[in-house]
Write an enzyme that holds these catalytic residues in place. Structure first.
Site, PDB file in Angstrom:
ATOM      1  N   ARG A  60       0.834  -1.203   0.000  1.00  0.00           N
ATOM      2  CA  ARG A  60       0.000   0.000   0.000  1.00  0.00           C
ATOM      3  C   ARG A  60       0.874   1.260   0.000  1.00  0.00           C
ATOM      4  O   ARG A  60       0.460   2.322  -0.433  1.00  0.00           O
ATOM      5  CB  ARG A  60      -0.960  -0.026   1.201  1.00  0.00           C
ATOM      6  CG  ARG A  60      -1.970   1.094   1.242  1.00  0.00           C
ATOM      7  CD  ARG A  60      -3.235   0.729   2.021  1.00  0.00           C
ATOM      8  NE  ARG A  60      -2.966   0.072   3.285  1.00  0.00           N
ATOM      9  CZ  ARG A  60      -2.510   0.680   4.383  1.00  0.00           C
ATOM     10  NH1 ARG A  60      -2.279   1.975   4.383  1.00  0.00           N
ATOM     11  NH2 ARG A  60      -2.290  -0.009   5.489  1.00  0.00           N
ATOM     12  N   TYR A 113     -14.676  14.611 -17.118  1.00  0.00           N
ATOM     13  CA  TYR A 113     -15.095  13.210 -17.060  1.00  0.00           C
ATOM     14  C   TYR A 113     -16.232  13.063 -16.031  1.00  0.00           C
ATOM     15  O   TYR A 113     -16.166  13.646 -14.935  1.00  0.00           O
ATOM     16  CB  TYR A 113     -13.886  12.355 -16.666  1.00  0.00           C
ATOM     17  CG  TYR A 113     -14.207  10.906 -16.477  1.00  0.00           C
ATOM     18  CD1 TYR A 113     -14.522  10.094 -17.569  1.00  0.00           C
ATOM     19  CD2 TYR A 113     -14.202  10.331 -15.206  1.00  0.00           C
ATOM     20  CE1 TYR A 113     -14.829   8.761 -17.396  1.00  0.00           C
ATOM     21  CE2 TYR A 113     -14.500   8.989 -15.029  1.00  0.00           C
ATOM     22  CZ  TYR A 113     -14.811   8.211 -16.127  1.00  0.00           C
ATOM     23  OH  TYR A 113     -15.122   6.889 -15.953  1.00  0.00           O
ATOM     24  N   ASP A 185      -6.205  16.274 -16.170  1.00  0.00           N
ATOM     25  CA  ASP A 185      -6.448  14.892 -16.567  1.00  0.00           C
ATOM     26  C   ASP A 185      -6.039  14.776 -18.037  1.00  0.00           C
ATOM     27  O   ASP A 185      -6.673  15.348 -18.918  1.00  0.00           O
ATOM     28  CB  ASP A 185      -7.934  14.561 -16.372  1.00  0.00           C
ATOM     29  CG  ASP A 185      -8.258  13.097 -16.658  1.00  0.00           C
ATOM     30  OD1 ASP A 185      -7.572  12.495 -17.508  1.00  0.00           O
ATOM     31  OD2 ASP A 185      -9.214  12.566 -16.058  1.00  0.00           O
ATOM     32  N   LYS A 210      -6.957   3.309 -19.924  1.00  0.00           N
ATOM     33  CA  LYS A 210      -7.264   3.654 -21.310  1.00  0.00           C
ATOM     34  C   LYS A 210      -6.029   3.482 -22.196  1.00  0.00           C
ATOM     35  O   LYS A 210      -5.649   2.371 -22.475  1.00  0.00           O
ATOM     36  CB  LYS A 210      -7.834   5.078 -21.362  1.00  0.00           C
ATOM     37  CG  LYS A 210      -8.901   5.370 -20.287  1.00  0.00           C
ATOM     38  CD  LYS A 210     -10.194   4.606 -20.512  1.00  0.00           C
ATOM     39  CE  LYS A 210     -11.175   4.709 -19.351  1.00  0.00           C
ATOM     40  NZ  LYS A 210     -11.484   6.043 -18.872  1.00  0.00           N
TER      41      LYS A 210
HETATM   42  C1  LIG Z   1     -11.972   6.586 -17.668  1.00  0.00           C
HETATM   43  C2  LIG Z   1     -11.569   7.915 -17.215  1.00  0.00           C
HETATM   44  C3  LIG Z   1     -11.346   8.193 -15.856  1.00  0.00           C
HETATM   45  C4  LIG Z   1     -11.584   7.161 -14.777  1.00  0.00           C
HETATM   46  O1  LIG Z   1     -10.687   6.099 -14.919  1.00  0.00           O
HETATM   47  P1  LIG Z   1     -10.972   4.608 -14.351  1.00  0.00           P
HETATM   48  O2  LIG Z   1      -9.688   3.928 -14.667  1.00  0.00           O
HETATM   49  O3  LIG Z   1     -12.153   4.083 -15.071  1.00  0.00           O
HETATM   50  O4  LIG Z   1     -11.226   4.750 -12.898  1.00  0.00           O
HETATM   51  C5  LIG Z   1     -10.921   9.466 -15.508  1.00  0.00           C
HETATM   52  N1  LIG Z   1     -10.732  10.416 -16.450  1.00  0.00           N
HETATM   53  C6  LIG Z   1     -10.966  10.187 -17.763  1.00  0.00           C
HETATM   54  C7  LIG Z   1     -10.748  11.281 -18.742  1.00  0.00           C
HETATM   55  C8  LIG Z   1     -11.378   8.930 -18.197  1.00  0.00           C
HETATM   56  O5  LIG Z   1     -11.601   8.704 -19.487  1.00  0.00           O
END
Ligand SMILES: *Cc1c(COP(=O)(O)O)cnc(C)c1O
Length: 396
Positions: A60, A113, A185, A210
Site C-alpha cells: 500500500r 469526465y 487529466d 485507457k
Molecule cells: C476513464 C476515465 C477516468 C476514470 O478512470 P478509471 O480507470 O475508469 O477509474 C478518468 N478520467 C478520464 C478522462 C477517463 O476517461
C-alpha cells in the site's frame, strides 16, 4: 540457524534476488511485504520507498513493479515523480482528497469526465468544498472565478465527448499567479501528444486503464507531479485511502507502455482519417475532432497537440436518437462499448446508453445531442474502419 526441521525449512525457502545480470523487465513483485536487516531500516521505510529502489515495506506504500511504471510515466510526462493508483478514479480521488479540505474552493472545467464531476458534487454536498465551473478557453473567466480559498484548478487536455481542447498555457498561468495548483487529466492526449507540465500544470493524472494500458485488460491510474514534495502530500493521503495499484496490473501497464507511441500515432491518424471521411457525408450534420479546421479550438490544438489530436472523435447524425442507436448496432468491425484507448475501435451512442436517463433538454449541457456518436478509434486499417462506418451509415 542450523538443523532446522522440515516444517520450518518449508516456510523459509531461500529468496532469489538475481545479481550479476539484470532481468529484461521489472518482474511482477508478488510480495506485498518486505523484511529488513535492521530495525532502523524498517522504521525508515514507513516514509515510503525511495526512487532508488530502497525502502520497500508494504504494497500500500509502494511496490517495485508499480515504481517501475511510475518512473516510466514520470519520464514521459517530464515530471519529477509519479504515484500509481488502482484506477483512474483512484488517481482523481487521491489528488482531490489530499489537496482539498472543507471550505476549499475549486475552479473546474465544465466538461470534465463524468466520474470527476460526480466526485466534485459529492465533495461539495458532503464536505463543503465549493466549486465554480468555467468553459476552459477564457483566462479572464478563470481569474474572475478565483477566491482567496481557491486551492485547485481542474482541467482536461481533451474533453469528452466533443473533443474540446483546453487552453492549458493561458489558464494555468492565471492559476500560477494566484498560487493555485493546476491539475490536468491527460487521459485522452497521453504524454505522446501533450505534456501538460510543459504548459504550466503542476499535476497530471491518467486513467491508465485507457491508452497507457491500451488493451482493456487492466484497470489503473497514475498521477505525475512537477515536484516531489507535492507527491509526498498526495502519497500520504493515498496510503490512508488505500488506492494502491497491484503488481500484476503494474506489469501489464508497463508492457502496454512499450507500444504506446505506435498505438497513439496510429489511433490519432485513424481518427483524423475517419473525421475527414465523415465530414460532408449526407447522414452526418457535424463532426468533432481537433484536427478538423472547423473545430472551435483547431488553432490551439495545432500548438498544443502538434503530433496528433488524439484517437477520440464524435459526430452528429441527422436522424437523431434513432439513427444513433441504429448506427452503433450496425457496426461490425467497431464494437459497441464505452471506454477508450483500446487497440480495437469502440463506438457508443450516449443518448441511448450512458445518458439514457438524462432528459433530452438537459443533454446539451453535457455536450451531448440526441444523434451524437462517440468513437474511440483503434489501430485497425483505416479503410476497413471507413467501410464499416459507411455500411452502418447506409442503414440509418
Ligand atoms: C476513464 C476515465 C477516468 C476514470 O478512470 P478509471 O480507470 O475508469 O477509474 C478518468 N478520467 C478520464 C478522462 C477517463 O476517461
Amino acid at each position: 540457524m542450523e538443523n532446522l526441521r522440515p516444517e520450518t525449512r518449508a516456510v523459509h525457502p531461500p529468496v532469489v534476488i538475481p545479481s550479476g545480470s539484470r532481468p529484461f523487465t521489472t518482474p511482477i513483485y508478488q510480495s506485498h511485504l518486505f523484511s529488513f536487516e535492521t530495525a532502523e531500516a524498517l522504521t525508515g521505510a514507513f516514509d515510503g520507498p525511495n526512487p532508488d529502489g530502497s525502502g520497500f515495506l508494504y504494497d500500500r506504500y509502494g511496490n517495485p513493479t508499480a515504481q517501475a511504471f511510475e518512473r516510466a510515466v514520470a519520464d514521459l510526462e517530464g515530471g519529477a515523480a509519479a504515484l500509481t493508483t488502482g484506477s483512474g478514479m483512484g488517481a482523481v480521488n487521491a489528488v482531490l482528497m489530499s489537496l482539498l479540505r472543507s471550505g476549499a474552493h475549486v475552479v473546474a472545467q465544465r466538461c470534465l469526465y463524468g466520474g470527476t464531476l460526480v466526485l466534485l458534487n459529492d465533495l461539495a454536498e458532503r464536505w463543503g468544498v465549493e466549486v465554480t465551473y468555467v468553459g476552459g478557453d477564457d483566462p479572464a473567466e478563470v481569474r474572475a472565478a478565483l477566491r482567496p480559498t481557491t486551492a485547485l484548478l481542474v482541467l482536461e487536455t481533451i474533453a469528452n465527448p466533443t473533443t474540446q481542447v483546453v487552453d492549458l498555457p493561458a489558464l494555468s498561468a492565471v492559476a500560477r499567479e494566484a498560487g493555485v495548483t493546476t491539475v490536468v487529466d491527460n487521459t485522452f492526449a497521453t504524454p505522446l501528444l501533450c505534456r501538460p507540465l510543459e504548459h504550466g500544470a503542476d499535476i497530471v493524472l491518467h486513467s491508465a486503464t485507457k491508452y497507457l494500458g491500451g488493451h482493456s485488460d487492466v484497470l489503473g491510474g497514475i498521477v505525475v507531479f512537477a515536484d516531489a514534495e507535492l507527491r509526498r502530500r498526495v502519497w500520504t493521503h493515498a496510503i490512508e485511502l488505500g488506492s494502491a495499484l497491484d503488481a500484476h496490473s503494474a506489469y501489464l501497464l508497463l508492457r502496454g507502455l512499450a507500444t504506446l507511441p505506435l498505438r497513439v500515432r496510429r489511433q490519432s491518424d485513424n481518427a483524423r482519417y475517419l473525421a475527414e471521411r465523415l465530414t460532408g457525408h449526407p447522414a452526418v450534420t457535424r463532426v468533432h475532432h481537433p484536427s478538423l479546421p472547423a473545430h472551435p479550438q483547431h488553432d490551439l490544438a495545432r500548438r498544443l497537440l502538434p503530433e496528433g489530436a488524439g484517437g477520440v472523435l464524435a459526430f452528429e447524425l441527422a436522424g437523431g436518437r434513432e439513427a444513433g442507436r441504429t448506427f452503433t448496432e450496425a457496426l461490425q468491425v467497431a464494437l459497441l462499448a464505452p471506454s477508450l484507448g483500446d487497440v480495437k475501435t469502440l463506438a457508443m451512442h450516449p443518448a441511448s446508453t450512458s445518458h439514457a436517463a438524462v432528459p433530452p433538454e438537459d443533454l446539451a449541457s453535457a455536450g451531448v445531442t440526441e444523434g451524437l456518436v462517440r468513437v474511440a478509434v483503434g489501430i485497425e486499417h483505416p479503410e476497413d474502419l471507413w467501410q464499416d462506418f459507411a455500411r452502418a451509415l447506409d442503414k440509418v
